[in-house]
Every structure is written in structure tokens, then in C-alpha cells.
Design a protein around this motif. Structure first.
Motif, PDB file in Angstrom:
ATOM      1  N   ASP A 138      45.122  59.112  41.196  1.00 51.47           N
ATOM      2  CA  ASP A 138      44.137  59.858  41.983  1.00 51.47           C
ATOM      3  C   ASP A 138      42.723  59.386  41.698  1.00 51.47           C
ATOM      4  O   ASP A 138      41.866  59.383  42.587  1.00 51.47           O
ATOM      5  N   HIS A 186      41.923  56.411  43.857  1.00 51.50           N
ATOM      6  CA  HIS A 186      41.654  56.814  45.242  1.00 51.50           C
ATOM      7  C   HIS A 186      40.234  57.368  45.365  1.00 51.50           C
ATOM      8  O   HIS A 186      39.507  57.054  46.318  1.00 51.50           O
ATOM      9  N   PRO A 203      44.694  59.334  49.736  1.00 54.14           N
ATOM     10  CA  PRO A 203      46.033  58.744  49.556  1.00 54.14           C
ATOM     11  C   PRO A 203      46.762  58.503  50.860  1.00 54.14           C
ATOM     12  O   PRO A 203      47.432  57.480  51.036  1.00 54.14           O
ATOM     13  N   GLU A 204      46.619  59.425  51.847  1.00 51.92           N
ATOM     14  CA  GLU A 204      47.350  59.261  53.101  1.00 51.92           C
ATOM     15  C   GLU A 204      46.764  58.152  53.964  1.00 51.92           C
ATOM     16  O   GLU A 204      47.416  57.628  54.875  1.00 51.92           O
ATOM     17  N   ASP A 205      45.502  57.767  53.684  1.00 53.57           N
ATOM     18  CA  ASP A 205      44.867  56.700  54.472  1.00 53.57           C
ATOM     19  C   ASP A 205      44.988  55.337  53.798  1.00 53.57           C
ATOM     20  O   ASP A 205      44.537  54.320  54.350  1.00 53.57           O
TER      21      ASP A 205
END
Length: 841
Positions: free
Chosen positions: A204, A207, A214-216
Motif C-alpha cells: 500500500d 501505491h 490499487p485498482e488503477d
């Protein structure tokens, strides 16, 4: 790669992983800043440092290898199978003075054996901040034992799968950076990359650092490289593939983020070599406070930071100017590579002090970029994760301070600048420890202390007192006024004087001035009005030995490092003095034993003159096992000379037993070969492992015929009446005490009137570094020039020859071995009784 090779590589990878996991876990469990594991090696009795977490490996190279018999805590933990706890420097000095002398810093340490087969696999070691004297146990000591047991279980499994050789460590240690203790927020992030799928797993923090949810995040190596450093993405990708193949970058990649902020990317290859596997990495975002962009660049002095692996993590512009490099060239490099002028051996102890101790370290170095003074002043400020360093030309210090400087080349360790002697830089303790290994008497120990300790600290006075029957007696003094110490001779332990109280309390006493000494001990006689004094207890293995007094001509402050080193030195001196006292006792016993065993008089015969000489060695235990004898054997004489292996009481005792055995056999008139065989079997029964050389000659005085047997002894010399001297190359057998079935051939020869027979031991003809044959030749020449044997009234002629042959050995100050010599000559039987020789002794 063969299947066997792959098996070895996998075993090595697993071993490394086990060791690193145990070392890093131990750091947290003990609140330490350094941890490591010593493992057995392929060399019997030798431990090697396998992993080191939290210290630059090369800076601690002297401790990479350790013999299990050394007086060090690691060795004790391994050999005895017990945990060793040293809460602080005081306890370390008391129990392990040699270890403390090598690392004289304020830290505590823990040593836990790693259980396995007997003996242990190795030792888990943790260095941590020092604790007060009242605290004996570290935090959660059982946690360390659990970690050591878990490591031991893993090593046992590895042995079962790959054999014992899989856990024997050879070569250099694996050095690992410890995990940071302070939260790093978004400035540091970690990831792993799989070269087979190009998949990236980021934590994390990474990121957040990259500003990507994280989803991108695409989760590939290319996406990672583009997010970290868009302009240098190909370089990042190439480094990832090289690292997966076992070729990581030599230093962290110095890159720029999209906004131009500097970033560091550090990559770790998979353990060992072999096919590509997961690569680990860390991204460090130096951010708006990055070097070159922050407020520190407004400071005139250089400021830089090192992590605990010795890599430069921060440097301002002033540091870069002094180093002659750009800031980018400094970052991520070992400090000794980035700034080579800091890598002199003289500075190593200062770096070690900053990495191991809690206090700032200040010193000066010579540097061509330092301006007019030629010196830079460095200050090292330790922290849990970083060491912050400041550097400035010494003449710009405000206010002026006096920092210790290392010795100039070729000048040794003289006084430092203004504030007193430097530690120079604490290399003297090691020199003292080495020198003390060769000192065996109290006088030799004291002389070594005078030569090594006083110059290191700029002292001028030294006094060493030894304890005997609860009183202190002066063993050595240097530099005190004549007669000043006489009133203190034999003082009891109830006296209130500093030399006594330092021993009874076990604590050193330091007085920065004579006024402070006088205020503390009113009425105490002083040898000077100005100066400083240090009183050190001499305690060996918990037993009081004596006290040591150091005197300085000028007032001075004793730093924490100096006090620690002096206490360590006192421990070394105490152990050496204890050894010297044992030596003196044993030497006196051995000398008395040998004097009682050597013949007071040699058996006399009207037709044979004999003379014998014995000289003890001058090195170590100066009593050996050399002996000679002349014994009545039937109607003739037996001449014997021998040399027992070794020195000391054991050698003298064995010599006495052999002399008695040979004498008994001779009195029974046994043939020479049977005398040798019987003595050989007796020695094997008495002391297996001990051996001796011997030469036995049975002489018929009436005819001059002689029969000789030799057991590994040097060949006799025979000097004819005309001066011609020969080396008798006689047949012989092996030394006594080796083979119970050994045979000893007998050689016959004739001793004509006026001929001199010389029997001798190797101490007379052997010199270190020289061929023993040259020594025998020199003895042959000396015997040949002795002059003819007088025909009548010879008196003590042969005794004079013996004195001449041993004169050089007698006057040598360095005689490594003892010396025995036996001479014999024969006169015709028709000469009158009035001319019969007198037995010399």
C-alpha cells in the motif's frame, strides 16, 4: 546445471533465507540494532559469521571468523551451550576483556546457541543499546531462545535433506539492511516482480508513493517502471531482468519521478543463482525535502546521512562540494566509496563507535579540500535507522573545539590536539593483547604495558601492584619519583587509598586533576602538584589480582570511550598477571624438581674423565626435559644423554622417570639395545603421547671399546688427539614413546686415549631459522679447536672444554630451548693413581 548443482543451490538459498529471517526477527525481539548468526565451518573449531544485519560487513571483517577456544562470548555460548548476556560495557569488560578491547563502545549484547546435533549449529548474536548495571536480563529473553530453536529446527531439516555440509558456512557473511523502525509514510514502498509473468505485487505504501490506486495499477513490470520514472522506464525494466538473472545493479538506481523529484530504486535478486524467480525491490521517494532542494543546502557545513549498511541516503550540496561529486553521485553508494577519504583504517573505530554506541562521535580527518587548516571536523550522530553526519573545515568551528585527530603517518600515537592524547584510534588495545600473549613473567607483562599502554594515552607514570595474602605489593613502577611508592608497599586491603579501593570495589577511579584526587583522599601523599591519575582494578575471572596506577603530567578529561578501553586493558593485564603468577609458581617447582633429578656428581673411574653441563631455556617455561648421566655398569661406565619433549613440570617429571629407568638398567649391566627397548616400553606405559630422544653408550675403560644405541637423538661427535673431529653417523631407532615394538641397533666403536666424545642435545646446535646441520658443524669446529688433552695432571681440562662449548649459549639472552652436554675422554690404564682425574660434579 546438473541435478546435483541445483540441489546445492536450493540448499544454499534455503539456508540463507533461514538465517536472514532469524537475524531480522532477533532484532525486534531484543530491541537491537545489529544481529547475526555464526555457523560452524568446514574447518574444525572455527565459526564463521554467516549473516549480518545492521552493520557494514567490511567494517567488521576482523570478527568474521572466530575460533571456539577464544575467550569471546560467541565462543562460550557455542562451546558451553549456554546463553551469554552482557547488558553493558562494564559487564563486557569484566567478563571478556579481549572482546571489549576490540570493540570498546557502549552497547549490550546477547548470544544464544542455535540447538542442533552436538555441538550446536552456531550462535544467534544481537547487539543492542546498553542497559544499567542493575538490569541483568534483556527484554523477553525467551523470545530469542524461541527464535534460536526455530532456526535450529530448520537447520536440522536441511541437514536431513542435504547433509551436514549444507549448514557449514564458508566465505563472507551475507549483509542485510535492517527494516526501518520509524514509519516511513508514503516515502518508501516495496514490491515483488515475477519475470515469468511480469506480474508486480506492490504494498500500500508504494501505491501511495506513486499516487496510483490499487485498482488503477496495471500490475506489470512496464507499468511499474513507467510509474516510478517515466523518463527512465527502459533502464528500470532492464535492471529488473538483470537482477532476476542474478546480476543486480551495483548500487541503487538514481532516477527522477515525473515531477523531477529524485527517487532511488534498490533491487534484490533471488537467493543464490539459477532460473529467474521473484525479484524484490524498494522505491524511495526523496520528495520535496530531497538533497539539493531542501533547507540543508543553505547550511555552510556538509550534512549527510548513512543507513546502517553504510550507504549514503542523504547529502546536501556542501557535502557534495567537499566530496568533489554531485549529490546524485553520492546517493545510494557506500560512504567509503562515495567519499574515499573517509575510508582510512585510522577512522574505522570512529565509524564502529557511531554504529554501535548511543553517543555522538567527533574526530578530525586530513583532506585536501579542507582549506587552510588541511583538516575536516566530522561529527557522527547515531540514530535507530540512520547516522547523521556533519562535516566542516576544522578552522571554521564556532565555537572552536578540539577534536581528536588520528596520528600522522609514521609518528605513532602521540598526544592529540589541545585537549589531551587521542585514542589513535583505539588500535592500541589490540596491540597490547597481541604483545601480552608472549609475556610469561610479571616483569615481562609490566614491560609490555609500559611499551604499549602508556604511549597510547600519553601517560608518563605506571605502577602495578599484585595481591598476596590480602596485601598489595609493588611489582613494577615507571616514572614515579625515587622512593615515593615505598610507604605503600604491603598495604592492607583495609586502607582507604585509591589503589586499594579500586580493587575492593571492582570499579576504576579517574581523577582529572591532582586537586580532585587530594579532595577525595585528604592527607594522601601526592607525587606531583599537577596532572591526572587513573586507578584500575586488576580482576581476572572474578578473582582480584591487583591494581594498576596510570599517571599523566597534565590535567585531562577521560572520555567514555577511554574509560571503557582502560577497563578492558586492565582486564587483559589482570589475566596476563594471573598467568604470570601461575608461571612463576610452576617454574619454581620445575626448577626445584629438575635440580633434584639431575646428577649432583657423575660416577668416576680412574681411566675416564667426564664433564656435564645443563642450561635452561630463556623463553616461556624455561625448564625442559634434557638430561645427562654417567652410571657404573658392571666393570665399565654407561654414558647417557636424553631430551624429553616439551617444557615445565611435566617434562621435568618425565625426565626424572626416564633417568631413573636408564640408571636401573645400566646398574644391571643390560646391553645398550635392551636399555633403549626397556625404556621405550616404560615411557609408553607411563605417559602415552609423550616421547623422548636418547643416546646410550656402554664403555669399557680398560680397552676403550664402546657399544652405542641411539633413539632418535643427534649423532655424537668424536675428536681425535690430533684435533680431527668427526660426526658419528650411527645407526638408530625411532624416538622413545612411539612404537612399543621398536628396535634399536647397536654400533661398536673405539675410544682411544686422548679422544674426546661429545654427547649433546638440540638446544646447543639449533637456532630458529637456521639449519641444524650448520649448528652441528659449528660445534664440531669448536670442539676441534679445543686443544689436545694433557697427558698428565689434566685436572679440570674437560670441564674447561665444556665451558667453552656452552659459552655462546650461556650468554645468549634469547635461548628458546634448554641445553645439555656430556663430554668424556679416556686415559691409558698404566698411568699412576696420582694422576687420576677428579670428578667435576
Amino acid at each position: 546445471m546438473t541435478g546435483t548443482g541445483e540441489h546445492v543451490v536450493r540448499a544454499r538459498e534455503r539456508l540463507t533465507a533461514l538465517l536472514v529471517e532469524a537475524s531480522t526477527s532477533a532484532l525486534g525481539a531484543a530491541g537491537g540494532h545489529v544481529a547475526g548468526v555464526y555457523l560452524r565451518s568446514g574447518t574444525p573449531g572455527l565459526l564463521r559469521l554467516a549473516t549480518l544485519v545492521g552493520l557494514p560487513g567490511p567494517l567488521f571483517r576482523p570478527w568474521w571468523r572466530l575460533h571456539v577456544d577464544r575467550p569471546f562470548p560467541v565462543a562460550d555460548a557455542y562451546r558451553l551451550g549456554v546463553r551469554v548476556v552482557l547488558p553493558n560495557a562494564t559487564e563486557t569488560v569484566r567478563r571478556y576483556p579481549q572482546f571489549a578491547a576490540g570493540l570498546p563502545f557502549q552497547f549490550g549484547s546477547l548470544y544464544t546457541p542455535v540447538p542442533g546435533a552436538s555441538p550446536a549449529f552456531g550462535v544467534l548474536t544481537v547487539l543492542r543499546p546498553a542497559t544499567p548495571d542493575t538490569v541483568d536480563e534483556p527484554p523477553d529473553p525467551d523470545l530469542l531462545c524461541q527464535i534460536a530453536r526455530r532456526l535450529g529446527a530448520g537447520l536440522r531439516e536441511l541437514v536431513a535433506e542435504a547433509g551436514a555440509a549444507a549448514v557449514a558456512w564458508e566465505g563472507e557473511p551475507v549483509c542485510v539492511r535492517p527494516p526501518a523502525r520509524r514509519p516511513q509514510a508514503v516515502r518508501t514502498g516495496r514490491f515483488t516482480w515475477d519475470p515469468a509473468t511480469s506480474a508486480v505485487r506492490a504494498d500500500d505504501r508504494l501505491h501511495a508513493l506513486l499516487g496510483v490506486a490499487p485498482e488503477d495499477f496495471a500490475g506489470t513490470g512496464a507499468a511499474l517502471a513507467d510509474a516510478v520514472a517515466p523518463a527512465d522506464a527502459p533502464q528500470v525494466l532492464a535492471a529488473l531482468h538483470e537482477t532476476a538473472a542474478g546480476r543486480p545493479p551495483q548500487a541503487p538506481l538514481r532516477l527522477r519521478a515525473g515531477d523531477g523529484a529524485p527517487r532511488l530504486v534498490e533491487l534484490w535478486p533471488p537467493p543464490g543463482a539459477g532460473p529467474p524467480s521473484l525479484v524484490s525491490g524498494t522505491v524511495v521517494d526523496l520528495g520535496p525535502a530531497a538533497p539539493g532542494d531542501g533547507a540543508a543546502d543553505l547550511l555552510p557545513q556538509g550534512v549527510f546521512c548513512l543507513d546502517r549498511a553504510g550507504l549514503v541516503r542523504y547529502a546536501n550540496r556542501a557535502t557534495a562540494r567537499l566530496a568533489g561529486r554531485t549529490v546524485a553521485e553520492l546517493l545510494g553508494r557506500p560512504v567509503w566509496e562515495a567519499m574515499p577519504w573517509l575510508s582510512e583504517p585510522a577512522y574505522d573505530d570512529h565509524w564502529r563507535g557511531a554504529l554501535l554506541g548511543p553517543d555522538p562521535v567527533h574526530f578530525q580527518i586530513r583532506h585536501e579540500g579542507a582549506g587552510e587548516s588541511g583538516w575536516l571536523a566530522l561529527s557522527l550522530h547515531p540514530g535507530p535507522d540512520l547516522v547523521t553526519c556533519t562535516v566542516v573545515p576544522a578552522n571554521r568551528l564556532d565555537p572552536p573545539v578540539h577534536l581528536p585527530r588520528p596520528p600522522e603517518p609514521g609518528t605513532g600515537s602521540g598526544p592529540g590536539q589541545g585537549g589531551g592524547p587521542s585514542m589513535a584510534p583505539l588500535y592500541r588495545p589490540i596491540a597490547l593483547a597481541i604483545a601480552l600473549t608472549d609475556a610469561v613473567t610479571a616483569r615481562q607483562v609490566s614491560a609490555v604495558v609500559t611499551q604499549e599502554l602508556l604511549p597510547a594515552f600519553g601517560g608518563r607514570r605506571l605502577a602495578i601492584y599484585l595481591l598476596q595474602d590480602r596485601h598489595l605489593y609493588l611489582a613494577w613502577e615507571n616514572g614515579f619519583p625515587p622512593g615515593f611508592l615505598a610507604p605503600f608497599e604491603g598495604v592492607g586491603l583495609d586502607a582507604r587509598i585509591p589503589g586499594v579501593e579500586t580493587l575492593t570495589t571492582g570499579r576504576p577511579l579517574f581523577f582529572e586533576s591532582m586537586r580532585k584526587l587530594a579532595d577525595t583522599y585528604p592527607g594522601l601523599a601526592l607525587d606531583a602538584d599537577r596532572g591526572a591519575r587513573a586507578f584500575l582494578p586488576l580482576i581476572a575471572s572474578g578473582r582480584p589480582v591487583g591494581s594498576c596506577i596510570l599517571g599523566f603530567d597534565d590535567e585531562r578529561r577521560f572520555s567514555t570511550e577511554e574509560r571503557t578501553v582502560l577497563m578492558a586493558l586492565a582486564g587483559l593485564i589482570a589475566h596476563a598477571m594471573e598467568k604470570a603468577q601461575r608461571y612463576d609458581t610452576e617454574a619454581a617447582l620445575a626448577r626445584g624438581l629438575q635440580q633434584a633429578l639431575l646428577p649432583r656428581r657423575l660416577s668416576a673411574h680412574p681411566w675416564v674423565e667426564t664433564a656435564g653441563r645443563y642450561l635452561p631455556g630463556t623463553q616461556g617455561m624455561d625448564v625442559g626435559g634434557d638430561w645427562y648421566d654417567v652410571v657404573e655398569a658392571g666393570d665399565g661406565l654407561a654414558l647417557v644423554i636424553g631430551d624429553v619433549q616439551g617444557h615445565g613440570v611435566q617434562a621435568a617429571a618425565t625426565m626424572g622417570q626416564l633417568r631413573s629407568a636408564v640408571r636401573a638398567f645400566a646398574l644391571g649391566d643390560w646391553p645398550p639395545d635392551e636399555v633403549m627397548s626397556g625404556t621405550n616400553r616404560l615411557l609408553i606405559d607411563l605417559d602415552p603421547g609423550q616421547f623422548a630422544s636418547c643416546c646410550y653408550l656402554r664403555l669399557d675403560p680398560a680397552t676403550g671399546s664402546a657399544r652405542v644405541a641411539r633413539a632418535g637423538h643427534l649423532p655424537p661427535l668424536l675428536r681425535a688427539p690430533d684435533g680431527r673431529t668427526d660426526v658419528l653417523q650411527l645407526a638408530g631407532g625411532v624416538v622413545l614413546g612411539v612404537d612399543p615394538r621398536a628396535r634399536y641397533p647397536v654400533t661398536e666403536l673405539e675410544l682411544t686415549p686422548g679422544t674426546i666424545l661429545a654427547l649433546y642435545t638440540d638446544g646447543l646446535v639449533e637456532r630458529p631459522g637456521a639449519d641444524i646441520d650448520d649448528g652441528i658443524s659449528a660445534l664440531r669446529v669448536a670442539l676441534g679447536s679445543a686443544g689436545a688433552v694433557p697427558g698428565r695432571r689434566r685436572g679440570r681440562y674437560l670441564a674447561g672444554v665444556a665451558d667453552r662449548l656452552t659459552a655462546m649459549a650461556r650468554h645468549a639472552t634469547d635461548r628458546p630451548d634448554d641445553v645439555a652436554l656430556l663430554l668424556a675422554t679416556r686415559r691409558p690404564p698404566h698411568q699412576g693413581a696420582a694422576d687420576q682425574p677428579r670428578a667435576p660434579y
